[in-house]
Motif scaffolding. Structure first.
Motif, PDB file in Angstrom:
ATOM      1  N   LEU A  93       4.980   4.072   0.176  1.00 21.91           N
ATOM      2  CA  LEU A  93       4.091   3.121   0.834  1.00 21.91           C
ATOM      3  C   LEU A  93       2.645   3.398   0.467  1.00 21.91           C
ATOM      4  O   LEU A  93       2.273   4.540   0.183  1.00 21.91           O
ATOM      5  CB  LEU A  93       4.231   3.230   2.358  1.00 21.91           C
ATOM      6  N   THR A  94       1.820   2.348   0.522  1.00 25.13           N
ATOM      7  CA  THR A  94       0.386   2.509   0.315  1.00 25.13           C
ATOM      8  C   THR A  94      -0.367   1.531   1.208  1.00 25.13           C
ATOM      9  O   THR A  94       0.165   0.482   1.585  1.00 25.13           O
ATOM     10  CB  THR A  94      -0.005   2.294  -1.168  1.00 25.13           C
ATOM     11  N   SER A  95      -1.593   1.895   1.561  1.00 26.12           N
ATOM     12  CA  SER A  95      -2.443   1.002   2.344  1.00 26.12           C
ATOM     13  C   SER A  95      -3.882   1.497   2.300  1.00 26.12           C
ATOM     14  O   SER A  95      -4.127   2.700   2.212  1.00 26.12           O
ATOM     15  CB  SER A  95      -1.980   0.938   3.803  1.00 26.12           C
ATOM     16  N   GLY A  96      -4.792   0.558   2.375  1.00 26.15           N
ATOM     17  CA  GLY A  96      -6.195   0.881   2.536  1.00 26.15           C
ATOM     18  C   GLY A  96      -6.641   0.656   3.963  1.00 26.15           C
ATOM     19  O   GLY A  96      -7.771   0.946   4.324  1.00 26.15           O
ATOM     20  N   HIS A  97      -5.737   0.117   4.789  1.00 31.14           N
ATOM     21  CA  HIS A  97      -6.065  -0.212   6.180  1.00 31.14           C
ATOM     22  C   HIS A  97      -5.411   0.722   7.176  1.00 31.14           C
ATOM     23  O   HIS A  97      -5.914   0.918   8.274  1.00 31.14           O
ATOM     24  CB  HIS A  97      -5.638  -1.652   6.494  1.00 31.14           C
ATOM     25  N   PHE A 111       3.677   8.354   1.625  1.00 31.60           N
ATOM     26  CA  PHE A 111       2.539   7.441   1.768  1.00 31.60           C
ATOM     27  C   PHE A 111       1.422   7.880   0.841  1.00 31.60           C
ATOM     28  O   PHE A 111       1.104   9.069   0.757  1.00 31.60           O
ATOM     29  CB  PHE A 111       2.068   7.458   3.223  1.00 31.60           C
ATOM     30  N   LEU A 112       0.807   6.922   0.148  1.00 36.86           N
ATOM     31  CA  LEU A 112      -0.317   7.165  -0.740  1.00 36.86           C
ATOM     32  C   LEU A 112      -1.483   6.315  -0.261  1.00 36.86           C
ATOM     33  O   LEU A 112      -1.410   5.085  -0.260  1.00 36.86           O
ATOM     34  CB  LEU A 112       0.067   6.792  -2.180  1.00 36.86           C
ATOM     35  N   GLN A 113      -2.552   6.972   0.185  1.00 33.49           N
ATOM     36  CA  GLN A 113      -3.716   6.271   0.730  1.00 33.49           C
ATOM     37  C   GLN A 113      -4.495   5.566  -0.371  1.00 33.49           C
ATOM     38  O   GLN A 113      -4.741   6.131  -1.430  1.00 33.49           O
ATOM     39  CB  GLN A 113      -4.631   7.282   1.451  1.00 33.49           C
ATOM     40  N   LYS A 114      -4.906   4.318  -0.136  1.00 35.55           N
ATOM     41  CA  LYS A 114      -5.811   3.599  -1.034  1.00 35.55           C
ATOM     42  C   LYS A 114      -7.239   3.976  -0.679  1.00 35.55           C
ATOM     43  O   LYS A 114      -7.529   4.171   0.497  1.00 35.55           O
ATOM     44  CB  LYS A 114      -5.664   2.077  -0.863  1.00 35.55           C
TER      45      LYS A 114
END
Length: 130
Positions: A93-97, A111-114
């Motif tokens: 998963l990834t997200s910037g929010h 999880f990979l942070q944007k």
């Protein structure tokens, strides 16, 4: 229902990484990085498209999906449906929010942070596909 394998080591039938990202520039950057690392890759814009693609192909070896996306199925719903139908398929998963510690982000899914660097993405893909 197709059985999706994730044995990247079988070079005769290279496993393909499915990138699900609604932002075109981010999707293209991820696709380029994954291709440059020697993986097969296909990109789609929505979770709905991802489910359709997963139903029609048996060569997807890893799902890399954004969480916040338009359409009927966001990234968290996509991950839950994939877990239920293809439990052996690795998910990233990834997200910037959202952040990994957020209650809505499952602690059991990597999880990979944007914003992320291409090297970090490839390192996670390598780790999940070995």
């Amino acid at each position: 229902m197709h059985e999706i394998r994730h044995d990247f080591e079988d070079h005769d039938s290279k496993r393909v990484i499915l990138v699900v990202e609604d932002e075109l520039f981010v999707r293209l950057m991820a696709i380029d990085a994954i291709e440059d690392a020697g993986y097969g890759v296909v990109g789609v814009e929505t979770g709905d498209e991802a489910l359709t693609l997963l139903d029609s192909r048996d060569d997807i070896g890893l799902l890399f999906t954004d969480i916040k996306m338009p359409g009927e199925v966001d990234g968290l719903q996509l991950a839950a449906r994939v877990r239920a139908r293809w439990p052996r398929l690795p998910i990233l998963l990834t997200s910037g929010h959202l952040y990994h510690g957020d209650a809505s982000v499952p602690a059991t899914i990597p999880f990979l942070q944007k914003p992320y660097r291409a090297g970090a993405l490839i390192a996670e893909i390598s780790r999940l596909s070995s």
